[in-house]
Enzyme design. Sequence first.
Site, PDB file in Angstrom:
ATOM      1  N   TYR A 150       0.825  -1.204   0.000  1.00  0.00           N
ATOM      2  CA  TYR A 150       0.000   0.000   0.000  1.00  0.00           C
ATOM      3  C   TYR A 150       0.865   1.262   0.000  1.00  0.00           C
ATOM      4  CZ  TYR A 150      -4.309  -2.643   0.938  1.00  0.00           C
ATOM      5  OH  TYR A 150      -5.391  -3.489   0.865  1.00  0.00           O
ATOM      6  N   ASN A 207      -9.349 -12.330  -1.646  1.00  0.00           N
ATOM      7  CA  ASN A 207      -9.698 -12.538  -3.056  1.00  0.00           C
ATOM      8  C   ASN A 207      -9.609 -14.000  -3.485  1.00  0.00           C
ATOM      9  OD1 ASN A 207      -9.938  -9.588  -3.688  1.00  0.00           O
ATOM     10  ND2 ASN A 207      -7.756  -9.629  -3.172  1.00  0.00           N
ATOM     11  N   TRP A 256     -13.844  -5.426   0.998  1.00  0.00           N
ATOM     12  CA  TRP A 256     -13.202  -4.216   0.485  1.00  0.00           C
ATOM     13  C   TRP A 256     -14.078  -3.578  -0.592  1.00  0.00           C
ATOM     14  CZ3 TRP A 256     -11.426  -3.953  -4.643  1.00  0.00           C
ATOM     15  CH2 TRP A 256     -11.153  -5.155  -5.312  1.00  0.00           C
ATOM     16  N   LEU A 298     -18.386   0.606  -0.885  1.00  0.00           N
ATOM     17  CA  LEU A 298     -19.095   1.701  -1.559  1.00  0.00           C
ATOM     18  C   LEU A 298     -18.723   1.771  -3.037  1.00  0.00           C
ATOM     19  CD1 LEU A 298     -18.728   4.421   1.242  1.00  0.00           C
ATOM     20  CD2 LEU A 298     -20.708   2.945   0.783  1.00  0.00           C
ATOM     21  N   GLY A 307     -15.898   1.937  -4.543  1.00  0.00           N
ATOM     22  CA  GLY A 307     -14.897   2.949  -4.882  1.00  0.00           C
ATOM     23  C   GLY A 307     -15.478   4.326  -5.112  1.00  0.00           C
ATOM     24  N   GLY A 308     -16.610   4.615  -4.489  1.00  0.00           N
ATOM     25  CA  GLY A 308     -17.260   5.917  -4.646  1.00  0.00           C
ATOM     26  C   GLY A 308     -18.254   5.984  -5.790  1.00  0.00           C
ATOM     27  N   LEU A 348     -21.019   4.524  -6.138  1.00  0.00           N
ATOM     28  CA  LEU A 348     -22.397   4.637  -5.668  1.00  0.00           C
ATOM     29  C   LEU A 348     -22.808   6.095  -5.498  1.00  0.00           C
ATOM     30  CD1 LEU A 348     -22.722   1.762  -3.041  1.00  0.00           C
ATOM     31  CD2 LEU A 348     -24.021   2.015  -5.152  1.00  0.00           C
ATOM     32  N   SER A 370     -11.368   5.852   4.031  1.00  0.00           N
ATOM     33  CA  SER A 370     -11.316   7.308   4.164  1.00  0.00           C
ATOM     34  C   SER A 370     -10.449   7.729   5.342  1.00  0.00           C
ATOM     35  CB  SER A 370     -12.734   7.865   4.356  1.00  0.00           C
ATOM     36  OG  SER A 370     -12.708   9.260   4.553  1.00  0.00           O
ATOM     37  N   GLY A 371      -9.825   8.900   5.190  1.00  0.00           N
ATOM     38  CA  GLY A 371      -9.100   9.524   6.288  1.00  0.00           C
ATOM     39  C   GLY A 371      -9.935  10.542   7.039  1.00  0.00           C
TER      40      GLY A 371
END
Length: 308
Positions: A64, A170, A218, A221, A223-224, A226, A273-274
């Site tokens: 990451y 996965n 994972w 949402l 990856g946004g 939605l 999210s941070g």
Amino acid sequence: MNYALPSGLSCPRALTRSQGPELSRIVAGMWRMTQWGMTPEQRVAFIEQCVALGVTSFDHADIYGDYGVEGLFGQALRLQPSLRDQIELIGKCGIKLVSPQRPQHTLQHYDTSAAHIVASAEQSLRQLGTDRLDLLLIHRPDPLMEFDEVATAFSALRKAGKVLHFGVSNFSRHQFECLDKRIALATNQLEFSPMHTAPLFDETFDGLQDLGVAPMIWSPLAGGRLFSGTEAQAEKLRLVIKGIADELGQPFASVVFAWIMQLPCRPLPLTGSGRIEAIAVAVAGTGFTLSRPDWFNILRAARSQEVA
């Protein structure tokens, strides 16, 4: 709709499996941390705010942030060492990226050899500044993976006290069960959302429920997408979820998290999210249950078809 965080909001905890680790039902995903622009002190504050919400489990992987996130998180733990015993650290390994941080890597590929698993875990411990990982996952299935070799590496790490529990990410149902026969796996971390429902229908979730294993999720949402996706599926889902959210007086994302956590395999969704407000909205999803008609209304929009 505007949303004021309720006082006393606290995330419940759950065992991923009998004899497995106990994690917070919402897991804080760290993969974007290098993009958050936080100082080490701000990272400490963010971790403390998560813990105050009951979100004590933090999801990492060696790769990451181009091999940078674990080091940033470790800086925060070194500034506030007392945090380590209040949280659970989840790591992943098995992917080698081509990166200036790893000049010896000349081709991106998978590596689930025992030597690489052990070396990756030990490097993660150094980066995070801790003596153990609570949970270590194989990041992706590897066509050259030897199940016995992976189990041997896991056993050696456990015997050394460096990793307490193990899992995968996965993996198909069959891949999971092949490795689980050799060493008990605590979880399978999978992609799932109203825009990616395959695990509901390919036996993945059924197999985990049968074994009493809670998956981690994972991209809950999508990856946004939605929120901002322009494809027809996203737009249809957005209208349905918003209608349910408005009727319940709950945030849009809380409804999505509640929809996921209602599955009988007891999923543990990750955030990405941070912003502590976004973490709190996810936690709010642990506090209510959708009616069956509302739950199936979202599934119908997700699949663009009626239940037959």
